[in-house]
Design a protein around this motif. Structure first.
Motif, PDB file in Angstrom:
ATOM      1  N   ARG A  23      -3.303   5.106  -7.655  1.00 18.19           N
ATOM      2  CA  ARG A  23      -2.261   5.865  -6.942  1.00 18.19           C
ATOM      3  C   ARG A  23      -2.858   6.689  -5.803  1.00 18.19           C
ATOM      4  O   ARG A  23      -2.420   7.793  -5.523  1.00 18.19           O
ATOM      5  CB  ARG A  23      -1.489   6.774  -7.904  1.00 18.19           C
ATOM      6  N   SER A  24      -3.876   6.119  -5.149  1.00 21.71           N
ATOM      7  CA  SER A  24      -4.579   6.847  -4.094  1.00 21.71           C
ATOM      8  C   SER A  24      -4.610   6.086  -2.782  1.00 21.71           C
ATOM      9  O   SER A  24      -5.414   6.400  -1.897  1.00 21.71           O
ATOM     10  CB  SER A  24      -6.019   7.166  -4.545  1.00 21.71           C
ATOM     11  N   GLY A  25      -3.777   5.063  -2.649  1.00 21.69           N
ATOM     12  CA  GLY A  25      -3.648   4.396  -1.360  1.00 21.69           C
ATOM     13  C   GLY A  25      -4.322   3.052  -1.231  1.00 21.69           C
ATOM     14  O   GLY A  25      -4.348   2.486  -0.135  1.00 21.69           O
ATOM     15  N   SER A  26      -4.862   2.489  -2.320  1.00 20.88           N
ATOM     16  CA  SER A  26      -5.557   1.200  -2.187  1.00 20.88           C
ATOM     17  C   SER A  26      -4.595   0.081  -1.781  1.00 20.88           C
ATOM     18  O   SER A  26      -4.938  -0.765  -0.941  1.00 20.88           O
ATOM     19  CB  SER A  26      -6.288   0.840  -3.481  1.00 20.88           C
ATOM     20  N   CYS A  79     -10.807   4.683  -2.439  1.00 19.84           N
ATOM     21  CA  CYS A  79      -9.626   5.498  -2.163  1.00 19.84           C
ATOM     22  C   CYS A  79      -9.573   6.655  -3.162  1.00 19.84           C
ATOM     23  O   CYS A  79      -9.731   6.450  -4.364  1.00 19.84           O
ATOM     24  CB  CYS A  79      -8.364   4.648  -2.272  1.00 19.84           C
ATOM     25  N   ARG A  83      -7.842  10.775  -4.142  1.00 19.91           N
ATOM     26  CA  ARG A  83      -6.697  11.674  -4.012  1.00 19.91           C
ATOM     27  C   ARG A  83      -6.899  12.805  -5.004  1.00 19.91           C
ATOM     28  O   ARG A  83      -7.527  12.602  -6.065  1.00 19.91           O
ATOM     29  CB  ARG A  83      -5.411  10.911  -4.329  1.00 19.91           C
ATOM     30  N   SER A 101       2.054  11.335  -9.540  1.00 17.57           N
ATOM     31  CA  SER A 101       2.582  10.079  -9.009  1.00 17.57           C
ATOM     32  C   SER A 101       2.904   9.094 -10.123  1.00 17.57           C
ATOM     33  O   SER A 101       3.948   8.429 -10.095  1.00 17.57           O
ATOM     34  CB  SER A 101       1.567   9.460  -8.037  1.00 17.57           C
ATOM     35  N   TYR A 149      -6.336   9.903   0.501  1.00 14.81           N
ATOM     36  CA  TYR A 149      -4.963   9.433   0.633  1.00 14.81           C
ATOM     37  C   TYR A 149      -4.214  10.205   1.725  1.00 14.81           C
ATOM     38  O   TYR A 149      -3.449   9.629   2.514  1.00 14.81           O
ATOM     39  CB  TYR A 149      -4.247   9.583  -0.711  1.00 14.81           C
ATOM     40  N   GLU A 150      -4.455  11.505   1.788  1.00 14.81           N
ATOM     41  CA  GLU A 150      -3.770  12.333   2.779  1.00 14.81           C
ATOM     42  C   GLU A 150      -4.177  11.925   4.192  1.00 14.81           C
ATOM     43  O   GLU A 150      -3.338  11.850   5.098  1.00 14.81           O
ATOM     44  CB  GLU A 150      -4.076  13.812   2.529  1.00 14.81           C
ATOM     45  N   CYS A 188      -2.462   8.636   5.169  1.00 13.82           N
ATOM     46  CA  CYS A 188      -1.037   8.787   5.467  1.00 13.82           C
ATOM     47  C   CYS A 188      -0.778   9.586   6.738  1.00 13.82           C
ATOM     48  O   CYS A 188       0.130   9.264   7.511  1.00 13.82           O
ATOM     49  CB  CYS A 188      -0.322   9.449   4.293  1.00 13.82           C
ATOM     50  N   TRP A 229       3.308  10.835   5.642  1.00 13.02           N
ATOM     51  CA  TRP A 229       2.990  11.795   4.575  1.00 13.02           C
ATOM     52  C   TRP A 229       4.261  12.520   4.172  1.00 13.02           C
ATOM     53  O   TRP A 229       4.999  13.009   5.022  1.00 13.02           O
ATOM     54  CB  TRP A 229       1.940  12.786   5.054  1.00 13.02           C
TER      55      TRP A 229
END
Length: 275
Positions: free
Chosen positions: A13-16, A110, A112, A120, A182-183, A186, A237
């Motif tokens: 849940r970190s953007g992969s 990735c 977060r 999430s 992740y931030e 985004c 974001w």
């Protein structure tokens, strides 16, 4: 795999999936959600261990070729002429083996803040109110506390990934890593992707961050977790309030070890938002 293989790993849940969805816009690259390669790799390692009495007939060279053959055969059939970025959270724990198979390989991790990872996952479970998730073995009787506690164990979805990242971050192959927040992905996707391309030694590509597409509906439904790999069309974001009880959120508030400069003993590059 004529143009090489690299890896996407890090925390869930970190953007992969978002990162893979962006990268696959580039016709020179192949990326996606976790492929079958990782599970085949781990299964073959087990089959070649001393747990199998016939493993005595498999020498180190054969082991190397068999493991590399999983990548060669899978990706030759799928994308023979592209650079491959294979995704699996376990790759951070397999670096000693991977670097012997692919001496030029690098790993995009990735990351977060951990409370927001827990948030999430919990938010996703609540959105699918009529489904029982395979993330929690399709069990019906649990609470946010049992779910988060299970995620955080060393063999849990989040706990294992954090331990694997720690192993890689302080290991002898840390120079192969780049951590992507992740931030940052985004909020500043163009700058983030430019840094990733520079890290990989690839020429930059003009991505369309307004029209990102990726879906794995059949897979997500199969594990009882619809929208697990859903990617919003526009990279952006979104600020929000947590759904976690305060004590659960605060329990993980200081777990972002990569944000402590003194702990980055190998000078791993870390992409975070500016300002």
């Amino acid at each position: 795999m004529q143009n090489g293989v690299h890896f996407i790993s890090g925390l869930p849940r970190s953007g992969s999936t978002l990162l893979a969805a962006i990268l696959r816009q580039n016709p020179r690259l192949h990326a996606g959600m976790s492929s079958p390669v990782g599970s085949l790799f781990m299964a073959l390692q087990g089959a070649m261990s001393r747990r199998n009495e016939a493993a005595v007939f498999i020498d180190e060279t054969q082991k190397r070729e068999l493991l590399k053959g999983i990548f060669d055969n899978y990706y030759h059939a799928v994308h023979p002429s592209k650079m491959v970025l294979d995704t699996n959270r376990a790759w951070c724990s397999k670096l000693p083996t991977l670097v012997k198979l692919f001496p030029e390989a690098k790993v995009i991790c990735c990351v977060r803040h951990v409370p927001w990872i827990m948030d999430s996952i919990e938010r996703l479970i609540r959105q699918n109110a009529f489904e029982l998730s395979g993330i929690f073995n399709f069990e019906s009787l649990n609470t946010v506390y049992t779910r988060v506690n299970r995620l955080a164990t060393s063999d849990g979805l989040v706990g294992f990934a954090i331990d694997a990242l720690r192993e890689a971050f302080w290991g002898e192959n840390a120079g192969r890593l780049i951590l992507v927040g992740y931030e940052a992905l985004c909020k500043e996707p163009s700058r983030t992707l430019d840094q990733i391309y520079d890290f990989l030694g690839e020429r930059r590509f003009a991505h369309d961050f307004e029209n990102v597409e990726y879906e794995a509906d059949d897979f997500d439904l199969g594990i009882g977790t619809p929208n697990l790999h859903k990617v919003r069309r526009k990279v952006s974001w979104i600020e929000r309030e947590t759904v976690l009880p305060p004590e659960l959120f605060n329990r993980f508030a200081n777990d972002a070890f990569w944000m402590v400069p003194e702990l980055n003993t190998h000078n791993v590059p870390i992409i975070v938002p500016r300002g």
